[in-house]
Write an enzyme that holds these catalytic residues in place. Structure first.
Site: not given
Ligand code: CMC
Length: 387
Positions: A231, A270, A324
């Protein structure tokens, strides 16, 4: 006789609660097919271009864009709540620079420490829930900045009540006021991270507050879930990967080898997006400018090669860069150390955690899913000497 409730694998269910609906929300929508993200119907591109973190927090909390007066009241309240107790600064100073200490652990404890200093933390009302949400969202920035400084052996810098939220964070962390570009970029980072559907950390927050535990407990749950590399922790690992590759000459061979070995590439993939994450696209455009300013263009060049090869090889499987992947390059180029990326992610995401928590409390029902039991039943207890 062993009675089997279900044999392992007999009952089909989606692992990781994939596709399960936790509740209705008016906060945000992730359109994974089109690669779009909306906060209360407004696209993330528009918010990143025109809005501020304070305004986005208002939008998430109250489901509308604020008037000037409404925004200035929320802004004033956030400024007024910025300071944290001395004992929390002391704890951060003592623990944040420990060799093996992750700043997310320090953040988790520091936020938890705020509760016993807050006489109102146990109040159970919607007004209290909103007030605590604003307090915690405001104070997370102070805590994250103090952690960042303590890790460099520096004393904390207390909040400047004259600065907006993002500019104040950079001032507290970097030690001096930044220019408009840097302040805007920080604001955009916080906006992009503010909310993202029923992600693991938001869900963790909701599970905690659904028991009618206090808002601090909920946010500590969120921080705990965000810490993991699957995460929020992916950003620092994505940056570590760029550092390990080191040179653009090595990038293609490195990533082809990693794909061949079926490694999980941090900053890609994702659960919901099967298209390009719009937050990554926005950050990529900022990355061009900030890496130019910082003289760190090599990171972007390496990242572009990784992105191209990943999409060529795994794009058909719906694997694209996520937020990210580029946030690390952007933050490193801003002068942020790698280990602080996830606390900064949390400093943005707390708006979403608390807005969803308040929404949950408006029509609360405790979360209580079930397991399918596939173990033995009616097993006799064997005394320890007979085992
Ligand atoms: N690199 C290589 N292969 C991948 C990746 C990746 N980053 N992500 C997914 N896959 C493959 C995976 O190996 C699997 O392949 P197969 O079907 O052949 O076994 C398939 O894609 C499905 O992957 P999954 O792990 O079952 O997907 P999930 O929905 O359970 O996990 C994820 C989603 C984000 C945890 C995962 O994509 C991942 O581990 N990514 C790397 C960590 C990361 O970047 N996390 C940040 C997510 S964005 C910020 C946030 O909201 O937290």
């Amino acid at each position: 006789m062993t009675i089997i409730v279900a044999k392992p694998g007999e009952v089909q269910f989606p692992k990781g609660l994939e596709g399960a609906i936790a509740r209705e929300t008016t906060k945000g929508y992730v359109d994974g097919k089109q690669g779009k993200l909306y906060y209360h119907g407004i696209s993330i591109e528009e918010l990143a271009e025109h809005s501020t973190y304070e305004e986005v927090f208002y939008l998430l909390m109250y489901d509308k864009l604020p008037s000037k007066e409404e925004l200035s009241i929320l802004d004033m309240r956030m400024r007024q709540y910025r300071e944290i107790p001395d004992a929390v600064y002391e704890f951060i100073k003592d623990r944040a620079s420990g060799y093996n200490v992750h700043p997310m652990s320090v953040l988790r404890t520091a936020v938890s420490m705020l509760a016993p200093f807050d006489d109102a933390s146990e109040e159970q009302s919607m007004a209290a829930a909103e007030r605590e949400a604003i307090k915690i969202t405001s104070r997370m920035a102070t805590i994250t900045a103090a952690i960042g400084r303590a890790r460099r052996g520096l004393a904390p810098i207390h909040p400047d009540f004259n600065l907006p939220h993002a500019a104040n964070f950079l001032y507290m962390y970097l030690g001096e006021e930044q220019d408009d570009f840097m302040n805007r970029l920080m604001d955009v980072l916080l906006i992009l991270h503010a909310d993202h559907g029923c992600n693991a950390s938001t869900f963790a927050t909701l599970v905690v507050v659904s028991t009618l535990a206090d808002m601090y407990s909920g946010v500590v749950g969120g921080i705990s879930a965000l810490k993991g590399p699957l995460h929020g922790g992916a950003n620092e690992r994505a940056m570590a990967m760029l550092d390990e590759i080191g040179d653009e000459e090595n990038a293609e061979a490195w990533i082809l080898d990693a794909i061949a070995k079926k490694k999980k590439i941090m900053g890609f993939g994702h659960r919901v997006y099967k298209a390009y994450d719009p937050r990554a696209r926005i950050l990529h455009s900022y990355a061009e400018e900030i890496t130019r300013r910082a003289g760190t263009e090599h990171w972007l060049r390496i990242a572009s090669i990784i992105e191209r090869v990943m999409i060529e090889k795994l794009g058909a499987k719906g694997i694209f860069p996520n937020v990210d992947f580029y946030s690390g390059t952007v933050m490193s180029s801003m002068g942020v150390e790698r280990k602080l990326f996830t606390p900064i992610f949390a400093t943005g995401r707390v708006a979403g955690w608390t807005a969803h928590a308040v929404e949950q409390l408006k029509d609360n029902r405790i979360y209580r899913p079930r397991f399918i039991y596939v173990g033995p039943v009616n097993v006799a207890y064997t005394p320890i000497d007979e085992r």
